[in-house]
Design an enzyme around this catalytic site. Structure first.
Site, short mmCIF file in Angstrom:
data_model
loop_
_atom_site.label_atom_id
_atom_site.label_comp_id
_atom_site.label_asym_id
_atom_site.label_seq_id
_atom_site.Cartn_x
_atom_site.Cartn_y
_atom_site.Cartn_z
N HIS A 125 -42.65 28.52 -29.33
CA HIS A 125 -44.11 28.48 -29.30
C HIS A 125 -44.54 27.58 -28.14
O HIS A 125 -44.00 26.48 -27.97
CB HIS A 125 -44.66 27.93 -30.62
CG HIS A 125 -46.14 27.78 -30.66
ND1 HIS A 125 -46.78 26.56 -30.65
CD2 HIS A 125 -47.13 28.72 -30.71
CE1 HIS A 125 -48.09 26.74 -30.71
NE2 HIS A 125 -48.33 28.05 -30.74
N HIS A 171 -51.68 25.37 -21.55
CA HIS A 171 -52.33 25.49 -22.85
C HIS A 171 -53.82 25.39 -22.61
O HIS A 171 -54.35 24.31 -22.32
CB HIS A 171 -51.84 24.37 -23.78
CG HIS A 171 -52.10 24.64 -25.22
ND1 HIS A 171 -52.24 23.65 -26.15
CD2 HIS A 171 -52.25 25.81 -25.90
CE1 HIS A 171 -52.46 24.19 -27.34
NE2 HIS A 171 -52.47 25.50 -27.20
#
Length: 580
Positions: A125, A171
């Site tokens: 992830h 991100h």
């Protein structure tokens, strides 16, 4: 003598001794004495030991194992002149990697010719992050490490750069520093098949214009070339197998229009999750600066324009790269989990939404994952890159339980333990009961005990080589104790402890535990060693997690790992495993 200075005094302790424990000595005497001697283990006695204690079945297996032991003893000059294995040689072989709890040369042994939906897949992830989810750096280095460790699913978040003319990996809506997409793609190509020949799935969460999609498509095709798997049709009736896809890189995503029209799937995760079982114990701290949840307001910047923006088209070249399509959720579990007999796909759920679904739609999840892929990702409030208990996903057949590989701790240790199975290739075949269409498995039901695992912890050694003399205690040798337990379905989950052995670098516990197992096919053996401290938190001294169904019976060597999952160079435990 070992000495420790306390103020102006010296404390003296007996030097560490790596002699066999009393229980191991008794085993040696029982078999060596049967030959009429008692000082050496002859070949016939060795064969009986391998058959009766180590569980070697069949004459060929026993003979092969005996040859390996004798070859090891001869190489290290541990055989007596008249023949036979000395007690020192017996002990050294037991503690060697050749006698590991998981067979060191078994390799891939599951059937790899079934559709992808039949396997648990080692899934990462935010694979590019070096630390927390809000302010850490992005780099290609974590991607390389994950692939070398056997991870088969790599996630990249694609965003336009400030000038809107190039693609960065980061991100989104945080203060994480970006990394160039091309660096990430080249790293995937270089390391994809270093540790496993089976397919790497590249999941892309993109927030790009059609122009930048075209740029990504060109980069992907030029970088991966023949390694890239392209699907012959948009609608696959069944997934290909890991064997079919050996040496291939697969792109999995959904069109960015869907990302931008709806909330990011990552933002669907709600606060809160099911309470962890009390047997887990507190998470081991990493002694590094962490970002608190209060910092979210300071770091996260909501981009309202991005939420409102809707792409007017999808680049055709980019769309052709997608071999595993990500289904757009309807936010109605009855509809989301409906199985299409003509088409397979992948769905993603945040951990909170998934946990709710297991309560109301448990059997539907299992049925869905018999044909389709389900990915579960950690909730966004895990800003320190902590992880979700992966067994919550595996119990219902979810193939891709995504883990933050930089989020070290007990949950990640479980993931690492699961994927030590099947030769560490990153694909573990699901138990047959999760693929049974006639009777749906219910992990919450009261299940009968199928087998009992008896675990004996004899002793440990190696800390004296890997740590400073004062690492655990400045005034004396360490006071070690071991924690041993099972992680699996709720009925099987438990944790037990040995006594504390005071002032000894080579603790001897000779402690026996028994674990009743109702679902051994999903059980992981957890082992931790800590150093007891009366005045502050106990020190961490090593851990491992092993798939119960692959444990070798008998007295075995068990290597321990550091908190970050890296193997400790010298530290091992000597343990025994018996199934009844």
């Amino acid at each position: 003598m070992t000495t420790y200075r306390v103020c102006c005094f010296l404390r003296r302790f007996r030097p560490a001794s790596n002699e066999p424990s009393e229980a191991i000595g008794d085993v040696f005497e029982a078999y060596a004495g049967a030959d009429g001697g008692g000082s050496a283990l002859g070949e016939e006695a060795l064969r009986r030991f391998l058959r009766e204690v180590q569980g070697e079945a069949g004459d060929d297996d026993v003979e092969a194992a005996a040859r390996e032991v004798l070859a090891f003893a001869a190489e290290h000059r541990l055989l007596k002149k008249g023949g036979g294995l000395t007690v020192e040689g017996f002990h050294r072989w037991l503690c060697s990697d050749a006698n590991a709890a998981l067979h060191p040369r078994r390799g891939v042994h599951h059937d790899m010719g079934l559709p992808l939906s039949h396997y648990f897949i080692y899934t990462g992830h935010n694979s590019y992050l070096t630390g927390n989810q809000l302010s850490s750096g992005c780099s290609e280095a974590p991607i390389a490490k994950a692939l070398r460790d056997g991870v088969r699913v790599i996630e990249l978040d694609l965003w336009p750069n400030a000038a809107k003319d190039d693609v960065e990996v980061l991100h989104g809506r945080t203060w994480t520093s970006p990394v160039d997409l091309m660096k990430c793609l080249e790293t995937v190509k270089e390391h994809a098949f270093v540790s496993s020949p089976y397919p790497v799935i590249l999941t892309l969460e993109d927030h790009l214009t059609p122009h930048l999609q075209a740029k990504v498509a060109k980069m992907v095709k030029e970088t991966f070339g023949d390694l890239l798997h392209l699907s012959e049709s948009e609608a696959m009736p069944v997934f290909p197998s890991p064997e079919d896809l050996r040496g291939k890189i697969i792109i999995s995503t959904k069109p960015p229009k869907e990302y931008l029209e709806t909330k990011s799937s990552k933002e669907e995760a709600q606060n809160g999750s099911a309470e962890e079982e009390s047997v887990w114990g507190d998470e081991i701290p990493d002694n590094k600066a962490q970002v608190s949840e209060k910092d979210t307001e300071r770091y996260v910047e909501e981009d309202e324009e991005m939420e409102k923006k809707v792409q007017q088209g999808v680049n055709g070249e980019y769309k052709s790269l997608i071999s595993i399509s990500l289904t757009r959720r309807k936010h109605d579990m009855d509809q989301d989990l409906k199985v299409d007999p003509e088409k397979v796909s992948r769905m993603s759920l945040g951990e909170a939404a998934y946990e709710k679904a297991t309560i109301t739609h448990g059997s539907e999840i299992i049925k869905f994952t018999q044909r389709n892929l389900l990915r579960i990702f950690p909730k966004t409030t895990r800003i320190t890159s902590s992880n979700y208990n992966p067994l919550m996903g595996w119990r219902y057949g979810a193939q891709m339980v995504a883990a933050n590989m930089q989020g070290h701790g007990r949950k990640l240790w479980l993931t690492q333990g699961m994927f030590r199975a099947n030769g560490g290739c990153g694909y573990v075949k699901k138990p047959d009961f999760l693929m049974n269409t006639d009777k749906m498995f219910d992990p919450r039901s009261k299940l009968p005990v199928k087998t009992r695992l008896k675990v004996t912890v004899y002793m440990g050694d190696g800390w004296r080589f890997d740590f400073r003399k004062t690492h655990f205690d400045k005034c004396s040798p360490p006071d070690f104790y071991a924690r041993v337990g099972i992680a699996g379905v709720v009925a099987d989950t438990m944790m037990k402890e040995t006594k504390v052995i005071m002032d000894n670098w080579i603790p001897t516990w000779d402690h026996e535990f028994e674990f009743p197992l109702s679902v051994p096919e999903l059980a992981l053996l957890r082992v931790e060693v800590h150093e007891s401290d009366n005045h502050q938190k106990d020190d961490f001294a090593g851990q491992t997690c092993l798939p119960v169904w692959e444990l070798r019976s008998g007295i075995r060597s068990v290597r321990l790992y550091a908190r970050d999952g890296e193997v400790l160079r010298s530290v091992k435990l000597l343990m025994r495993f018996e199934f009844s």
